[in-house]
Design a protein around this motif. Structure first.
Motif, PDB file in Angstrom:
ATOM      1  N   SER A  45      21.914 -22.324 101.717  1.00  0.00           N
ATOM      2  CA  SER A  45      23.273 -22.786 101.450  1.00  0.00           C
ATOM      3  C   SER A  45      23.971 -21.792 100.536  1.00  0.00           C
ATOM      4  O   SER A  45      23.440 -21.441  99.478  1.00  0.00           O
ATOM      5  N   LYS A  46      25.149 -21.355 100.934  1.00  0.00           N
ATOM      6  CA  LYS A  46      25.929 -20.463 100.073  1.00  0.00           C
ATOM      7  C   LYS A  46      26.256 -21.154  98.758  1.00  0.00           C
ATOM      8  O   LYS A  46      26.217 -20.536  97.689  1.00  0.00           O
ATOM      9  N   ASP A  47      26.575 -22.441  98.813  1.00  0.00           N
ATOM     10  CA  ASP A  47      26.925 -23.179  97.597  1.00  0.00           C
ATOM     11  C   ASP A  47      25.749 -23.226  96.629  1.00  0.00           C
ATOM     12  O   ASP A  47      25.920 -23.060  95.417  1.00  0.00           O
ATOM     13  N   LEU A  48      24.539 -23.447  97.163  1.00  0.00           N
ATOM     14  CA  LEU A  48      23.336 -23.449  96.326  1.00  0.00           C
ATOM     15  C   LEU A  48      23.178 -22.106  95.630  1.00  0.00           C
ATOM     16  O   LEU A  48      22.917 -22.033  94.422  1.00  0.00           O
ATOM     17  N   CYS A  49      23.342 -21.044  96.381  1.00  0.00           N
ATOM     18  CA  CYS A  49      23.216 -19.696  95.828  1.00  0.00           C
ATOM     19  C   CYS A  49      24.285 -19.435  94.767  1.00  0.00           C
ATOM     20  O   CYS A  49      23.992 -18.902  93.692  1.00  0.00           O
TER      21      CYS A  49
END
Length: 304
Positions: A107-111
């Motif tokens: 997930s981009k958001d997680l990163c």
């Protein structure tokens, strides 16, 4: 034969089963030449040793094969603990990381959440974080994230690879940000559709992007063990009157140590990339793929 070995090592570096097997044998297989250890404190001692003769460092907690949010968050925690350990010990090192180890493929958001946590902690300590570039498939999203982060952080840089056709344009695009860049040749296996297949073309493109970024007045890290590239850089900065505090040379831990020390004696800043952690196998295979001659070194260690 060299091409066959290179392809073999690149394939092994992506193998989860080979990674699990390697952990059973540990760093004594020969990886200890290129990896500082499995713990943060082992890496800190490696930095301390380098600092004694004038070299600085960038630490990278190796985190291959991240496939869950839990693993990604653990990797981010290790980055923060590394920054804390650097600050507490007083050694001179910044941090390098791969965003896939922070869950970019999940997930981009997680990163992004983890990147902000890490950059906030680095800023508290007055430290700097370098985003390593990975394969071409991750190039655009890595640059997009970097640009987004630069809106709020000035203590973050990224890496560009000379073997990609797109890199000259990327240099131009990042100029307005005053980007702090590490420039490398590139170590991943890429198709001819996106990357120069021949060394001479990679070298020429490398020289071009070094010239471009230095001439733009942005801080430049020239990461190479190629003495021809190093000599080219030294000549260019001399001719253009570029101060030694506007660039640095970077090399890998365990490689060309005498050259590193000589550059320090000549007054250049030399930063050594020091990887550590239990997931060292993928990194080790990429080093062997870059220079299959290192296989003999590994075989000698296995027979001891």
């Amino acid at each position: 034969m060299e091409v066959v070995l290179r392809n073999l090592f690149q394939a092994l570096g992506k193998s989860r089963s080979a990674n699990r097997l390697a952990k059973k044998y540990g760093l004594h297989l020969g990886a200890a030449r290129f990896v500082a250890g499995e713990t943060i404190m082992q890496s800190i001692e490696a930095v301390r040793s380098l600092n004694q003769d004038g070299r600085v460092a960038t630490l990278d907690h190796l985190g291959e094969f991240v496939s869950s949010e839990e693993e990604a968050l653990h990797s981010a925690d290790m980055c923060i603990q590394t920054l804390d350990a650097v600050a507490a010990s007083g050694v001179d090192s910044n941090l390098s990381l791969k965003m896939t180890s922070l869950g970019l493929d999940i997930s981009k958001d997680l990163c992004m959440r983890s990147m902000r946590r890490i950059l906030d902690r680095a800023r508290q300590h007055g430290n700097f974080v370098r985003i390593d570039m990975e394969d071409h498939a991750h190039c655009q999203i890595s640059l997009d994230i970097y640009k987004e982060l630069r809106e709020h952080y000035d203590n973050v840089g990224i890496v560009l690879q000379a073997y990609l056709y797109r890199t000259v344009q990327d240099i131009k695009d990042l100029n307005s940000l005053g980007a702090n860049l590490r420039l490398v040749k590139g170590a991943y296996k890429e198709s001819e559709e996106v990357a120069y297949p021949h060394k001479r073309d990679v070298d020429e493109n490398y020289k071009q992007i070094i010239q471009m970024h230095l001439a733009n007045g942005n801080y430049t890290a020239v990461a190479s063990h190629d003495e021809a590239i190093i000599s080219f850089t030294k000549q260019f900065v001399s001719e253009k009157g570029i101060s030694k505090d506007r660039f640095e040379f970077q090399m890998l831990y365990g490689i060309c140590e005498e050259l590193q020390k000589q550059l320090v004696k000549e007054g250049y800043r030399v930063r050594v990339y020091i990887p550590f952690g239990v997931d060292w196998f993928g990194y080790f295979m990429r080093r062997l793929a870059e220079r299959p001659a290192n296989v003999w070194f590994v075989l000698k260690n296995m027979l001891k």
